[in-house]
Scaffold this motif. Structure first.
Motif, PDB file in Angstrom:
ATOM      1  N   MET A 102     156.270   2.040  41.181  1.00 55.33           N
ATOM      2  CA  MET A 102     156.464   0.904  39.449  1.00 55.33           C
ATOM      3  C   MET A 102     155.393   0.585  39.425  1.00 55.33           C
ATOM      4  N   VAL A 103     154.536  -0.381  39.973  1.00 57.88           N
ATOM      5  CA  VAL A 103     153.043  -0.476  40.182  1.00 57.88           C
ATOM      6  C   VAL A 103     152.333   0.197  39.242  1.00 57.88           C
ATOM      7  N   GLY A 104     152.726   1.027  40.456  1.00 60.99           N
ATOM      8  CA  GLY A 104     151.388   2.029  39.941  1.00 60.99           C
ATOM      9  C   GLY A 104     151.689   2.580  38.770  1.00 60.99           C
ATOM     10  N   ILE A 105     152.510   2.814  38.135  1.00 63.27           N
ATOM     11  CA  ILE A 105     153.006   3.626  36.606  1.00 63.27           C
ATOM     12  C   ILE A 105     153.300   2.523  35.741  1.00 63.27           C
ATOM     13  N   THR A 106     153.345   1.340  36.071  1.00 59.40           N
ATOM     14  CA  THR A 106     153.048   0.160  35.388  1.00 59.40           C
ATOM     15  C   THR A 106     151.043   0.823  34.310  1.00 59.40           C
ATOM     16  N   LYS A 107     150.438  -0.143  35.979  1.00 57.60           N
ATOM     17  CA  LYS A 107     149.558   0.164  35.376  1.00 57.60           C
ATOM     18  C   LYS A 107     148.712   1.017  34.552  1.00 57.60           C
ATOM     19  N   VAL A 108     149.207   2.720  35.035  1.00 53.52           N
ATOM     20  CA  VAL A 108     148.800   3.739  34.002  1.00 53.52           C
ATOM     21  C   VAL A 108     149.050   3.166  32.996  1.00 53.52           C
ATOM     22  N   LEU A 109     150.309   3.443  32.501  1.00 53.11           N
ATOM     23  CA  LEU A 109     151.309   3.152  31.329  1.00 53.11           C
ATOM     24  C   LEU A 109     150.413   1.802  30.587  1.00 53.11           C
ATOM     25  N   LEU A 110     150.208   0.814  30.601  1.00 52.49           N
ATOM     26  CA  LEU A 110     149.282  -0.116  29.963  1.00 52.49           C
ATOM     27  C   LEU A 110     147.907   0.475  29.700  1.00 52.49           C
ATOM     28  N   ARG A 111     147.499   0.994  30.057  1.00 54.71           N
ATOM     29  CA  ARG A 111     146.101   1.582  30.165  1.00 54.71           C
ATOM     30  C   ARG A 111     145.717   2.591  29.004  1.00 54.71           C
ATOM     31  N   ARG A 112     147.313   3.379  28.999  1.00 55.62           N
ATOM     32  CA  ARG A 112     147.713   4.618  28.434  1.00 55.62           C
ATOM     33  C   ARG A 112     148.030   3.557  26.781  1.00 55.62           C
ATOM     34  N   ALA A 113     148.996   2.921  26.708  1.00 55.46           N
ATOM     35  CA  ALA A 113     149.616   2.337  25.741  1.00 55.46           C
ATOM     36  C   ALA A 113     147.962   2.125  24.571  1.00 55.46           C
ATOM     37  N   GLU A 114     147.629   0.666  25.870  1.00 52.07           N
ATOM     38  CA  GLU A 114     146.057   0.707  24.883  1.00 52.07           C
ATOM     39  C   GLU A 114     145.228   1.622  24.044  1.00 52.07           C
ATOM     40  N   ALA A 115     144.885   2.895  25.337  1.00 51.28           N
ATOM     41  CA  ALA A 115     144.224   3.734  24.430  1.00 51.28           C
ATOM     42  C   ALA A 115     144.967   3.988  23.432  1.00 51.28           C
ATOM     43  N   ASN A 116     146.200   4.466  23.727  1.00 49.03           N
ATOM     44  CA  ASN A 116     146.485   5.189  22.575  1.00 49.03           C
ATOM     45  C   ASN A 116     146.960   4.225  20.854  1.00 49.03           C
ATOM     46  N   ASN A 117     146.687   2.719  21.372  1.00 46.77           N
ATOM     47  CA  ASN A 117     146.808   1.601  20.558  1.00 46.77           C
ATOM     48  C   ASN A 117     145.838   2.150  19.590  1.00 46.77           C
ATOM     49  N   ARG A 118     144.317   2.513  20.152  1.00 49.67           N
ATOM     50  CA  ARG A 118     142.263   1.908  19.737  1.00 49.67           C
ATOM     51  C   ARG A 118     142.540   2.927  18.723  1.00 49.67           C
TER      52      ARG A 118
END
Length: 270
Positions: A246-262
């Motif tokens: 879950m920690v690994g998934i959270t880290k990946v999701l945060l990066r993808r959310a920010e990249a998708n947002n920008r």
């Protein structure tokens, strides 16, 4: 490490001042879980518990089983509810962009949001459950010293679960569907109200996806509600693996959310 702790402390304080500023809020955080607990208890109570019915042979064992189930479930569910409310409030309030523009650690902010909500929302109901466990004689002199271990286990696993929920809810403005996806299956298959041993094989497989399953197994084994403590090592190992994933998934999701947002939208709405 100091900066990470400061970020988490700031998020906890923000949660407290923004969402938990009224006695009526705290009253609702106690009364609704208690009513849910009583609803299930009085659903089972009319049936005979003789003959080790669903692994429970007395009224006190039933109370202890449900108290541990609802205590742990309330911790996990508060994380799903908080992730939904925070994603909605921060979008409408115009503060969502802080999650992406701040120089602070994204993971620290994420877990700070989860921990702040957890500490505020569940402490009263956990106290209620402790009284139930004392009455049911599940907490005794030979295991009372393990209570801090149980609380650390609940606090840590719920916070990591909440961090993943916060990351998931960053992807969508209309996230109500996620509340259904992570609530009903979790309360049904993790053993909150029904012993997992009663499930068919396919349902037992689904229960393995939720860390709450392992958390409940460990708590009930420690308190001798189901079994004598044998096999606790296997559940600890499974829970540890699940939390790391879950920690690994959270880290990946945060990066993808920010990249998708920008890339695809504004910092506030996308």
């Amino acid at each position: 490490m100091k900066n990470i702790l400061l970020v988490m402390k700031a998020e906890i304080k923000k949660q407290q001042e923004h969402n938990y500023h009224s006695y009526f809020v705290y009253f609702s955080l106690l009364i609704w879980p208690v009513l849910g607990f009583l609803e299930v208890y009085y659903t089972y109570k009319p049936f005979s518990l003789t003959g080790n019915f669903i692994g429970i042979s007395s009224g006190k064992e039933l109370l202890a089983f449900l108290a541990t189930g609802y205590m742990a479930y309330n911790c996990y569910w508060s994380m799903v509810q908080n992730a939904w409310s925070m994603s909605y409030q921060e979008r409408t309030g115009g503060t969502l962009e802080v999650s992406f523009l701040s120089p602070a650690s994204r993971m620290a902010m994420n877990y700070g949001k989860a921990l702040g909500a957890l500490l505020q929302e569940v402490w009263m109901f956990c106290c209620f459950c402790l009284f139930i466990l004392l009455y049911a004689e599940s907490i005794r002199w030979d295991n009372i010293f393990l209570l801090p271990v149980i609380f650390i286990l609940l606090l840590g696993s719920s916070t990591i679960w909440g961090g993943m929920m916060n990351a998931i809810f960053l992807f969508s403005r209309d996230a109500e569907i996620f509340m259904d996806l992570f609530d009903t299956p979790m309360v049904l298959f993790s053993g909150t109200r029904i012993p997992a041993a009663c499930f068919p094989v396919w349902a037992k497989v689904i229960s393995l996806l939720f860390p709450l399953t392992y958390c409940l197994n460990i708590i009930r084994l420690v308190l001798h509600i189901t079994g004598d403590g044998a096999g606790i090592g296997a559940d600890l190992l499974r829970l540890g693996i699940c939390l790391l994933l879950m920690v690994g998934i959270t880290k990946v999701l945060l990066r993808r959310a920010e990249a998708n947002n920008r890339k695809n939208g504004e910092l506030q709405f996308y």
